[in-house]
Each structure stands twice: as C-alpha cells, then as structure tokens.
Scaffold this motif. Structure first.
Motif, short mmCIF file in Angstrom:
data_model
loop_
_atom_site.label_atom_id
_atom_site.label_comp_id
_atom_site.label_asym_id
_atom_site.label_seq_id
_atom_site.Cartn_x
_atom_site.Cartn_y
_atom_site.Cartn_z
N GLN A 1 0.85 -1.21 0.00
CA GLN A 1 0.00 0.00 0.00
C GLN A 1 0.88 1.26 0.00
O GLN A 1 0.57 2.23 -0.70
CB GLN A 1 -0.93 -0.02 1.22
CG GLN A 1 -1.91 -1.18 1.15
CD GLN A 1 -2.61 -1.53 2.45
OE1 GLN A 1 -2.27 -1.03 3.52
NE2 GLN A 1 -3.59 -2.43 2.37
N PRO B 1 1.81 -11.05 -2.55
CA PRO B 1 1.14 -12.26 -2.06
C PRO B 1 -0.32 -12.07 -1.67
O PRO B 1 -0.76 -10.94 -1.42
CB PRO B 1 1.96 -12.63 -0.81
CG PRO B 1 3.25 -11.98 -0.98
CD PRO B 1 3.02 -10.75 -1.78
N GLY C 1 -3.51 -11.78 0.48
CA GLY C 1 -3.73 -11.22 1.82
C GLY C 1 -2.80 -10.08 2.19
O GLY C 1 -2.76 -9.65 3.34
N SER C 2 -2.04 -9.56 1.21
CA SER C 2 -1.08 -8.49 1.55
C SER C 2 -1.74 -7.12 1.49
O SER C 2 -1.09 -6.11 1.74
CB SER C 2 0.14 -8.56 0.62
OG SER C 2 -0.27 -8.46 -0.72
N LYS D 1 -3.84 -5.79 -1.28
CA LYS D 1 -3.81 -5.16 -2.62
C LYS D 1 -5.05 -4.30 -2.88
O LYS D 1 -4.97 -3.28 -3.56
CB LYS D 1 -3.65 -6.23 -3.71
CG LYS D 1 -2.29 -6.92 -3.68
CD LYS D 1 -2.06 -7.83 -4.84
CE LYS D 1 -2.85 -9.11 -4.78
NZ LYS D 1 -2.54 -9.99 -3.62
N THR D 2 -6.21 -4.72 -2.33
CA THR D 2 -7.43 -3.97 -2.62
C THR D 2 -7.30 -2.52 -2.15
O THR D 2 -7.52 -1.57 -2.91
CB THR D 2 -8.66 -4.63 -1.95
OG1 THR D 2 -8.57 -6.04 -2.16
CG2 THR D 2 -9.95 -4.10 -2.51
N GLN E 1 -17.15 -7.66 -2.65
CA GLN E 1 -16.14 -7.46 -1.61
C GLN E 1 -15.32 -6.19 -1.88
O GLN E 1 -15.09 -5.39 -0.98
CB GLN E 1 -15.23 -8.69 -1.60
CG GLN E 1 -14.25 -8.76 -0.48
CD GLN E 1 -13.39 -10.01 -0.59
OE1 GLN E 1 -13.89 -11.13 -0.44
NE2 GLN E 1 -12.12 -9.84 -0.85
N GLU F 1 -6.90 -9.41 -10.14
CA GLU F 1 -6.79 -10.82 -10.55
C GLU F 1 -6.52 -10.85 -12.06
O GLU F 1 -7.18 -11.56 -12.82
CB GLU F 1 -8.06 -11.61 -10.21
CG GLU F 1 -8.45 -11.60 -8.75
CD GLU F 1 -7.40 -12.22 -7.82
OE1 GLU F 1 -6.46 -12.87 -8.32
OE2 GLU F 1 -7.50 -11.99 -6.61
N GLY G 1 -9.06 -14.19 -4.48
CA GLY G 1 -9.38 -12.91 -3.84
C GLY G 1 -10.29 -12.92 -2.64
O GLY G 1 -10.35 -11.93 -1.91
N ASP H 1 -11.95 -12.87 0.80
CA ASP H 1 -11.38 -12.54 2.10
C ASP H 1 -12.41 -12.83 3.18
O ASP H 1 -13.38 -12.11 3.32
CB ASP H 1 -11.03 -11.04 2.07
CG ASP H 1 -10.32 -10.59 3.33
OD1 ASP H 1 -9.23 -11.10 3.60
OD2 ASP H 1 -10.88 -9.74 4.05
N ARG I 1 -6.27 -18.23 1.21
CA ARG I 1 -7.52 -17.85 1.91
C ARG I 1 -7.29 -17.81 3.41
O ARG I 1 -8.15 -17.39 4.16
CB ARG I 1 -8.65 -18.86 1.58
CG ARG I 1 -9.15 -18.92 0.16
CD ARG I 1 -9.27 -17.58 -0.50
NE ARG I 1 -8.12 -17.30 -1.35
CZ ARG I 1 -7.67 -16.08 -1.62
NH1 ARG I 1 -8.22 -15.02 -1.07
NH2 ARG I 1 -6.63 -15.90 -2.40
N ARG J 1 -3.88 -14.37 6.19
CA ARG J 1 -4.02 -13.07 5.52
C ARG J 1 -3.70 -11.93 6.48
O ARG J 1 -3.84 -12.06 7.68
CB ARG J 1 -5.45 -12.93 4.98
CG ARG J 1 -5.77 -13.99 3.93
CD ARG J 1 -7.21 -13.95 3.50
NE ARG J 1 -7.54 -12.80 2.66
CZ ARG J 1 -7.18 -12.65 1.40
NH1 ARG J 1 -6.47 -13.59 0.83
NH2 ARG J 1 -7.54 -11.59 0.73
N1 LIG Z 1 -3.46 -1.50 6.28
C1 LIG Z 1 -4.17 -2.51 6.75
N2 LIG Z 1 -4.26 -2.75 8.09
C2 LIG Z 1 -4.98 -3.79 8.57
N3 LIG Z 1 -5.65 -4.67 7.79
C3 LIG Z 1 -5.59 -4.49 6.46
C4 LIG Z 1 -4.86 -3.40 5.87
N4 LIG Z 1 -4.99 -3.48 4.53
C5 LIG Z 1 -5.77 -4.56 4.27
N5 LIG Z 1 -6.12 -5.16 5.43
C6 LIG Z 1 -6.92 -6.39 5.55
O1 LIG Z 1 -6.15 -7.44 4.98
C7 LIG Z 1 -7.00 -8.42 4.41
C8 LIG Z 1 -6.49 -8.80 3.02
O2 LIG Z 1 -6.63 -7.71 2.13
P1 LIG Z 1 -6.96 -7.92 0.58
O3 LIG Z 1 -8.19 -8.73 0.43
O4 LIG Z 1 -6.91 -6.60 -0.06
O5 LIG Z 1 -5.70 -8.80 0.15
P2 LIG Z 1 -5.18 -9.15 -1.32
O6 LIG Z 1 -3.74 -8.83 -1.35
O7 LIG Z 1 -6.06 -8.50 -2.33
O8 LIG Z 1 -5.37 -10.72 -1.34
P3 LIG Z 1 -5.72 -11.71 -2.60
O9 LIG Z 1 -4.51 -11.78 -3.46
O10 LIG Z 1 -6.07 -12.99 -1.94
O11 LIG Z 1 -6.87 -11.06 -3.31
C9 LIG Z 1 -8.39 -7.82 4.41
O12 LIG Z 1 -9.14 -8.42 5.45
C10 LIG Z 1 -8.18 -6.36 4.72
O13 LIG Z 1 -9.24 -5.79 5.45
#
Ligand SMILES: Nc1ncnc2c1ncn2[C@@H]1O[C@H](COP(=O)(O)OP(=O)(O)OP(=O)(O)O)[C@@H](O)[C@H]1O
Length: 488
Positions: A41, A63, A65-66, A68-69, A103, A191, A376, A378, A403, A406
């Motif tokens: 982020q 990765p 759960g890192s 990305k959203t 989501q 994705e 994706g 969560d 899954r 995360r």
């Molecule tokens: N800065 C943050 N502090 C705390 N929690 C966070 C933060 N950013 C994201 N999260 C939490 O981390 C979890 C994973 O986030 P997200 O779904 O965006 O992951 P992702 O990288 O898109 O995973 P995937 O590749 O599986 O789609 C979510 O539950 C989200 O609420």
C-alpha cells in the motif's frame, strides 16, 4: 519490467506519516480500524499520489492477503477528490467474479462514501435495466421528466467509481443508454492473470476502445457505443489529469510475460513485486502434507477436521462434482458435529452469496468448495485450508492457501495425498518461494474408530440419492451447463 521494484523494501507506515493523505480519508481509515499502511500500500501510494504522480502504469505481484485492494482503492479515491464536482464515471475496477466485486465495492464504500464519492456495481445481480438506473440518471428518474422538462441531469453518471465483472460491463457498454467510459481516468484490473486468460466477450479491447474515445475527441465527441449520447448540461469535460487512461494491474500470481501483458496497452509499465519468484506464499503460512490411502481419503479428512476442533476451515476439491459429493458424504457422518456447507459453480449465485455471508458470520464452520473460492475472497477467521485434492498447478495452490494467513495472521494449509503423489507435491512446491512443508499425521486409532461410521455414511449417501458417481440426469444437465459454468 526487467527491473522490478521490490515491495519488501517499503516499510509499513503509520497513517500520520503518510504524505499528502487527506484528513477525511485518514478518519475513514481509522473508522475501519486501520492504523498503518502495509508495504504494498505504501509502494502504490508513492507511485500514484507521491512525487511519481502515476507517470507509469503499474503491474503489481504481491502475495495473497497483503492488502492489494486497499493498495489501489486508497490512492484512487484520494486522486478523485481533487477532480470536478460534477459526477463522471472516472474509475473502473474489473474483477473476475461477482462475490469478489461485492467485496471490493465494500472496501471502496468504506473510504469513498464518507467523502461524497459514489461507488456502483455492474455484476449482473439484477436486470440490465435495474442496474443501469442505479448507475445513470435516466429520463423518468426525476420529477422534471413528468412535466416534460429537459433535465440537465439526464444521462449524467450517478457514480464516480464502478466495480464490474467483464461480461456485464460489456453489456452496458454496448446496450445501456447513457452508460459511457469516456470520462474514465483510472482502470484497475484485479486478478489480472485470470482476466487476461479468458476472453469474456472481448471485454478488454471493448473497454480500451470505449475509454479511448475521450482522448480523441476531448471528452465530448462521438461516443463509442450506439446508445451513448452526449452528457447534457456538462460543466466541464472531466478531463483526465494524465494524458492517458492510467492503469493498475494486480494479482498474487501476476505474469511477467510481456506477450500476455501487451494487450493491456500499458504505458512504460513499472513492475512491483515481492521477492524474486513469481509465486510466493504468505509469510505466516504453515504448509503440511497428510499422506493417506486413496480409498479411505474421506476418513482422513474427517479425522483431520476433528483434530482441528472448532476452527473455521475451507476444504478445496478438484471439481464442482467432487465438491457436491464430498459435502453430502460429510453431512452423512452422523457424529461429526461440524456444520458443513457447499460453495461451487453448480449453485445459483444467490445461494452462493448467501452461503458466503453465513460463513463470514460464523454460522457454520467448514466450507467445501471448488476453485470458485480461490481468487481474492477474504473471509475473516479462516485458520485452515485443506486441499482434499492436490492442485495441479502451483498457481492454484497459492490462491487456495492464500484464503488463510491473511494480513499478517497465521494459518495452515494441509494437502491430502497418497504415497505416489508425494513426488509431484514436492515438485509443485519448489516453484514457490517460502514453501517448505512438514508432514502431518492423524492418529491411526482415530481412523480405525471412524471406519464403521464411514460405511454407514456411504450407505446413507446411496439411500438419499447422493450417488457418489454422477447420475445420467445429472450428467446431461452438466453437459448443457459446461459452457456457462466457470470451473473456478
Ligand atoms: N493496512 C491494513 N491494516 C490492517 N488490515 C488491512 C490493511 N490493509 C488490508 N487489510 C486487511 O487485509 C485483508 C487482506 O486484504 P486484501 O483482500 O486486499 O488482500 P489481497 O492482497 O487482495 O489478497 P488476494 O490476493 O487474496 O486477493 C483484508 O481483510 C483487509 O481488510
């Protein structure tokens, strides 16, 4: 692309230290109980809002759960704040499935709504007509139309940001009166490797061409779609802050193959990645192999579930048929005392969404799923993932295992396999970074104890028509649906 930026070089940043972060956006994040930004982020914030100011399009491989959203949602919302007060559809996020779109919309809603920005959804949950009336002001929407007045708001966008699945998006571009991508500033493809693999009615060329039309005509010329008509009473053209449509492309398993990425027409793409390899598992994930006899695999699964106690768990199978069969069988295990439900491409979307909501709320403990869940999704509190069938590809393993573990949490991924599959599993895991695995055993005594219950479960399954093999009726239905059901 040859010199990716390593995201791990970015340190987590407390909200107070994030440069240029809008005050109201900061409080929206605090309301979400977010106190700091994760490395990916921080990296995207620097590239989009920081001094780089989105000079280059961004490809992100980070990765599961890192975070990305939020990594793309946050800087895009901040960018949209400074633009015109008239509503235009200025940011589009494309994702492969409806549940994922819902989501992603929730994340945008949490940070954009308090700042007066509106987020729309185009996923085919309702009819095209109902959906378009939630996205665009149409004649008949407001009181003026009854009086025969010409409203300046007709065909004005109701949303600033749209989250869409590709099929429904294309329908709107081609058929929905008033829907236009002419004012688009930002395109996110989440994705991306999945979305680029499948054509989905040529969604990408359609979007690029449709958004391009504003570049050629200064935002007010001949629209791409036959139904798109010029926005009435426009104060300004919502002209782009960048001379191009700025793009962010993401996945936990994003390809670096320029041959695949070229279709996105990226502008000096910058690759942001974690580690050296394309595939990487979450830091706090523990991988286990559970070796068992093929014939009595369900027994081992039941023993494993029992040993995991009350923890929330997702069991992945290789297909929608296996998912149904396994779920039925588990529910016939009388004394299991674990609530189990199915989630697969066999089911109607409404049923799937309901199941997912219940799982999120903790109303049942084990979800048996086809790969529809892998990308994706969560769900808070999932401590364990079980591969009942070993995945064929490391990419599938990464998304399934992801899954759990995360956002820095711990989690375990168990893979059931017979002795002759161990070699293949080792080979598979070598393809990913941080992928050491240990052997997990369940007490033999427990397996023995479960034998008789297993036999009765099999008989019960036969009696209630849940034939483990596919019935002819079922097979013909499946044939018909083969083209429409995505196995993922
Ligand atoms: N800065 C943050 N502090 C705390 N929690 C966070 C933060 N950013 C994201 N999260 C939490 O981390 C979890 C994973 O986030 P997200 O779904 O965006 O992951 P992702 O990288 O898109 O995973 P995937 O590749 O599986 O789609 C979510 O539950 C989200 O609420």
């Amino acid at each position: 692309m040859r010199h990716p930026i390593d995201v791990t070089c970015c340190k987590e940043l407390s909200l107070c230290s994030v440069p240029f972060l809008n005050r109201r956006l900061k409080s929206a994040l605090e309301n979400m109980e977010i106190s700091k930004l994760f490395p990916v982020q921080v990296a995207l914030w620097q590239e989009i809002v920081g001094v780089s100011d989105f000079e280059r399009d961004l490809c992100v491989n980070s990765p599961t759960g890192s975070g990305k959203t939020l990594a793309y949602a946050l800087p895009i919302v901040q960018k949209l704040l400074s633009a015109s007060r008239v509503k235009y559809l200025r940011a589009l996020v494309v994702v492969p499935t409806r549940d994922l779109a819902l989501q992603v919309k929730q994340v945008f809603d949490a940070i954009a709504l308090p700042l007066g920005l509106c987020v729309g959804l185009a996923v085919g949950q309702s009819s095209v007509t109902d959906e378009i009336s939630s996205l665009v002001h149409l004649p008949g929407d407001d009181e003026d139309s009854d009086l025969g007045f010409f409203s300046p708001f007709w065909f004005q966008s109701k949303v600033d940001i749209l989250v869409a699945t590709p099929g429904r998006l294309v329908e709107h571009v081609h058929m929905s009166r008033g829907f236009t991508l002419k004012h688009l500033h930002y395109l996110v493809v989440d994705e991306a490797d999945r979305l680029l693999r499948e054509d989905y009615q040529f969604w990408l060329p359609t979007v690029l061409r449709s958004a391009q039309s504003s570049n050629n005509d200064g935002g007010g010329g001949v629209p791409y779609s036959p139904w798109n008509i010029r926005t009435c009473g426009r104060v300004d053209s919502g002209s782009r802050p960048h001379s191009r449509l700025a793009k962010v492309v993401l996945s936990a398993t994003l390809t670096r193959d320029p041959g695949r990425l070229v279709q996105l027409n990226l502008h000096h793409p910058l690759f942001l990645s974690t580690g050296k390899m394309r595939y990487r598992l979450p830091e706090n994930l523990e991988s286990y192999k559970l070796i068992c006899e093929r014939k009595v695999k369900p027994l081992y699964l039941v023993a494993l579930l029992k040993s995991l106690g009350e923890e929330k768990c997702i069991v992945f199978t290789r297909s929608v048929d296996s998912t149904r069969r396994l779920c039925k069988l588990l529910n016939c295990f009388g004394d299991l005392q674990i609530d189990i439900k199915e989630y697969s491409g066999h089911q109607h979307q409404r049923v799937r969404s309901k199941t997912l909501n219940e799982f999120r709320k903790g109303q049942f403990q084990v979800l048996v799923s086809s790969d529809a869940m892998t990308r994706g999704m969560d769900v808070e509190g999932v401590r364990n993932v079980i591969n009942y069938d070993m995945p064929k590809y490391i990419k599938t393993y990464v998304h399934r295992a992801g899954r759990t573990a995360r956002a820095g949490q711990t989690g375990c991924c168990f893979t059931l396999m017979s002795n002759d599959e161990v070699g293949r599993f080792k080979k598979l895991m070598k393809k990913a970074e941080a992928s050491a695995s240990l052997e997990y055993t369940v007490p033999f005594r427990l397996i023995e104890e479960l034998h008789s219950t297993y036999q009765s479960a099999l008989s019960e399954l036969k009696e209630c028509g849940g034939n483990p093999r596919i019935s002819p009726v079922h097979r013909s239905k499946r044939k018909k649906r083969k083209t429409s059901i995505s196995r993922e």
